[in-house]
Design an enzyme around this catalytic site. Structure first.
Site, short mmCIF file in Angstrom:
data_model
loop_
_atom_site.label_atom_id
_atom_site.label_comp_id
_atom_site.label_asym_id
_atom_site.label_seq_id
_atom_site.Cartn_x
_atom_site.Cartn_y
_atom_site.Cartn_z
CD GLU A 4 1.02 0.73 -3.98
OE1 GLU A 4 1.36 0.11 -5.34
OE2 GLU A 4 -0.25 0.59 -3.76
CD GLU A 37 7.30 2.43 -4.53
OE1 GLU A 37 6.43 1.39 -4.92
OE2 GLU A 37 7.32 4.25 -4.94
CB CYS A 78 -3.30 -1.02 -8.82
SG CYS A 78 -2.80 -1.06 -7.55
CB SER A 119 2.98 2.75 -6.44
OG SER A 119 4.16 1.65 -6.45
CE LYS A 130 -5.70 -3.66 -14.26
NZ LYS A 130 -4.30 -3.29 -13.54
CD GLU A 185 -1.48 -2.49 -16.02
OE1 GLU A 185 -1.30 -1.91 -15.16
OE2 GLU A 185 -2.03 -3.85 -15.99
CD GLU A 231 6.10 1.65 -20.63
OE1 GLU A 231 4.92 0.53 -21.54
OE2 GLU A 231 5.57 2.70 -20.12
CB CYS A 234 -12.23 -3.04 -9.84
SG CYS A 234 -10.13 -1.96 -9.86
#
Lengths: 573, 153
Positions: free
Chosen positions: A277, A280, A297, A317, A356, A359, A364, A502
């Site tokens: 990251e 990037e 994230c 990102s 999560k 996710e 993907e 978190c």
């Protein structure tokens, strides 16, 4: 300003609510619908007190202190009122506590106990609603709902999502998405804040404990686990540790006792995320790429942008989250290196998060052969349940290290668990990448607190970067609108879906205590302060992984395994 | 729909109920798609709009049937046994109150007093009143409408 409470004079601040003033002097008033930082709704009336001169009892959450006010907090009349409220709520409640997900952690249960309720005074028809388990993250059982409205308010006022609202009227009211559809079809982003604030068993995570146990018992599977940076500072609360205590070592030992073959640390892949990251970010700035760059994230945030701000998708990102990155290198690097068929690996993650789960199931997030990076994501709460079920005694365990090659982390990866942490970690590495030198003081104090929006400008070499760390999507929405309107020039923005990050995620221990969240934050920053390796790029294991396998950040392998792209998503707004 | 929205240029959330009323008058009920358009028009979450609409009895969310059956559940009708009439209708049509039969022929609705207490219990179908209805007479009444449909009336 002075007021009289139960015969004693106390000093209060002007403009305070009576509830807050009483809390400051150590008088606890029970509440149900109340939430700090959200406009009081006065819906449940649990917090009523007697004020001299007022005919009716007043809700202390919604009343400002007045000079000379005389208050009784536990008079017989007050106690009777509170008791009756609970008795009325219980009239139509299933009260099947023994079979309830929230048994032992239910606010209705504890209030009933505190107020000494010992018989059923009122009976009403028990509602018979269908359980909504359409979402991979959240289960809703409206028959256990007491309509306090915390979930509706957190979804609307804190997260700016409004996936749910009160539907219908009177005794037929329920909390639901539009047209009583399943949560999976609604605009829900799976963040689980509604679950964390729900006082009863009406909202819970979609539990995957059963699947996990079957996998652990399956001799054909190699079950490996990773635990997220914030889990080690929260799970201790279930096993008698003081809030915020870091139990990482004992957690490793306990996970091995459960039967996991390898215990990895998600903070390792947080370091990996930072390598990618930060590179990037530097790449985008040097090559005129899309700015501001947003972190990726937090899966609730990603779905939020897909749904509500698709025009910003290219600003996110392309890095996968630490959970997915670790999942990917486990199956694509660790497995072949150790002669294990990736299909035999069952990769589990322990996350502070319900999103999560969503996710992990994203299309993907699978290899081209359809092998998912992560097979199962479970929350801190589910893990605590599992430990209890297997009677694993934390106190008797000796701390152990996590397993190589993904066990060694820098403390930059560890502070991923708190709002501002990803930003700080990324800046440490970006500084090194841009100037070739380490940052003088690693701490970016301006992004280190529990505020919802933290903005600052920092200098890296001759570069001036406007940065922001935002938590709570309501705050993110404000920032996006300002950026859209050209009011703000930001280069890099970290967004965490849950307020505080978190450490207050939707999969963390139930409850609203902000002090606990502050303790967890302190604990993570203490780990950072005491750590020898405080930058992701100085993590030897990360260097090895690049030397041995990945090549360089943003390289071909990274691109294939660690990066992804998101698409616009239809939503009901 | 556009013609309705045109009436409410620059409208805010306080125009929600009038818009819903206009919509229902035009389309007979509030569909998912039309509420979604309202949501975009007013920039309000769909859940909020449905929350408001479902609070009021006047709003319907199912396409009304060709024949709209209203069962009076006012006091007089209640005393004369309208609950049994309602049950018989639910059984005959195999739907719940607020729903429409799959063939689109009948919709069933519970209403408060229709002001015809001397005729209790009362059932009203497309404006036609049936007095002193009993559970046993339901089948015949419904059949008469089924025949009407057959004959193309």
């Amino acid at each position: 300003m002075k007021i009289e409470v139960n015969g004693n004079n106390i000093e209060v601040k002007k403009g305070q609510t009576l509830l807050d003033a009483l809390k400051d002097v150590g008088i606890t008033i029970p509440t149900l619908c109340h939430m700090e930082d959200v406009f009081p709704s006065g819906a449940c009336r649990m917090c009523v007190v007697e004020v001299e001169g007022d005919k009716n009892l007043v809700p202390s959450c919604a009343v400002e202190v007045r000079e000379g006010m005389k208050v009784k907090t536990h008079s017989p009349r007050v106690l009777r009122a509170r008791k009756t409220i609970i008795e009325l709520l219980l009239a139509s409640h299933p009260d099947d506590c023994l079979y309830c997900e929230r048994n032992g952690f239910c606010e209705l249960q504890s209030l009933s106990e505190e107020l000494g309720i010992s018989e059923r005074r009122y009976t009403a028809k028990k509602p018979d609603y269908r359980i909504d388990n359409s979402s991979v993250s959240i289960v809703k059982d409206s028959s256990k709902c007491i309509l306090c409205g915390r979930c509706v308010r957190v979804c609307e006022e804190v997260q700016g999502v409004s996936a749910i609202d009160f539907v219908g009227r009177g005794s037929k009211s329920v909390v639901a998405p539009a047209f009583n559809q399943g949560l999976n079809l609604s605009s829900c982003i799976n963040c689980g804040q509604c679950v964390r604030v729900c006082p009863t068993g009406a909202l819970t995570e979609h539990s995957n404990i059963k699947e996990l146990i079957s996998a652990l018992m399956d001799p054909d599977k190699v079950v490996v686990v990773q635990h997220a940076p914030s889990v080690s500072v929260t799970i201790g609360e279930y096993f008698g540790y003081k809030e915020g205590t870091d139990v990482a070592g004992v957690l490793n030992a306990a996970l091995r006792k459960l039967g996991f073959k390898k215990v990895f640390d998600t903070a390792f892949s947080a370091d990996l995320t930072i390598m990618e990251e930060a590179s990037e970010l530097v790449h985008r700035i040097k090559n005129g790429g899309k700015i501001p760059m947003f972190t990726s994230c937090s899966p609730g945030w990603v779905k939020y942008v897909e749904q509500f701000y698709p025009e910003f998708l290219d600003n996110i990102s392309s890095c996968k989250s630490p959970q997915q990155m670790l999942g990917s290198v486990i199956k694509n690097y660790f497995a072949p290196k150790n002669g294990i068929d990736p299909k035999k690996i069952f990769s589990v993650s322990i996350m502070p998060c319900t999103a999560k789960k969503f996710e992990a199931e994203r299309k993907e997030m699978a290899s081209e052969h359809g092998v998912p990076d992560i097979d199962l994501a479970i929350t801190t709460r589910e893990l605590a349940k599992l430990f209890k079920m297997f009677h694993i005694d934390f106190q008797s365990l000796e701390p152990e290290e996590s397993d190589n090659p993904f066990g060694v982390r820098s403390s930059a990866g560890k502070i991923f668990g708190v709002s501002g942490g990803v930003m700080e970690a990324a800046l440490r590495t970006a500084h090194f990448l841009i100037t070739g030198k380490e940052m003088e003081n690693f701490e970016v104090k301006q992004v280190r607190d529990l505020e919802g929006i933290k903005e600052t400008t920092i200098k890296i070499g001759d570069l001036e970067l406007n940065i922001a760390a935002v938590s709570g999507l309501g705050n993110a929405k404000k920032m996006l609108e300002d950026i859209k309107a050209g009011k703000k020039q930001i280069h890099f923005m970290e967004v965490m879906t849950c307020p505080g990050g978190c450490i207050a995620g939707g999969g963390q221990p139930y409850g609203l205590d902000k002090n606990k969240i502050a303790q967890r934050m302190k604990s993570l920053y203490k780990i950072d302060k005491d750590s020898k390796v405080r930058c992701s790029h100085n993590n030897e294991s990360i260097k090895n992984l690049y030397r041995d396998f990945l090549g360089e950040p943003l390289g071909e392998k990274s691109h294939k395994l660690l990066h992804t792209k998101y698409k616009k998503r239809k939503t009901n707004y | 729909m556009e013609s309705i929205f045109a009436k409410y240029k620059n409208a805010g959330r306080d125009s929600l109920i009038p818009i819903l009323q206009d919509l229902q008058e035009k389309e007979g009920f509030l569909s998912f798609d039309s509420l979604l358009s309202v949501s975009r028009f007013l920039n309000l979450p769909l859940s909020k709009i449905y929350g408001v609409a479902s609070f009021y009895n006047q709003f319907k969310f199912n396409q009304p049937g060709k024949y709209q059956i209203q069962v009076c559940r006012g006091t007089a009708c209640h005393v004369k046994g309208s609950i049994k009439v309602l049950d018989a209708l639910k059984r005959e049509l195999k739907i719940d109150a607020g729903q429409t039969t799959r063939d689109g022929l009948f919709s069933l609705e519970v209403v408060a007093c229709v002001g015809a207490c001397s005729l209790a219990p009362v059932v009203c179908i497309n404006g036609e009143y049936y007095a002193g209805v009993t559970p046993d007479s339901i089948e015949k009444i419904i059949d008469s409408y089924r025949e009407k449909k057959e004959k193309g009336e």
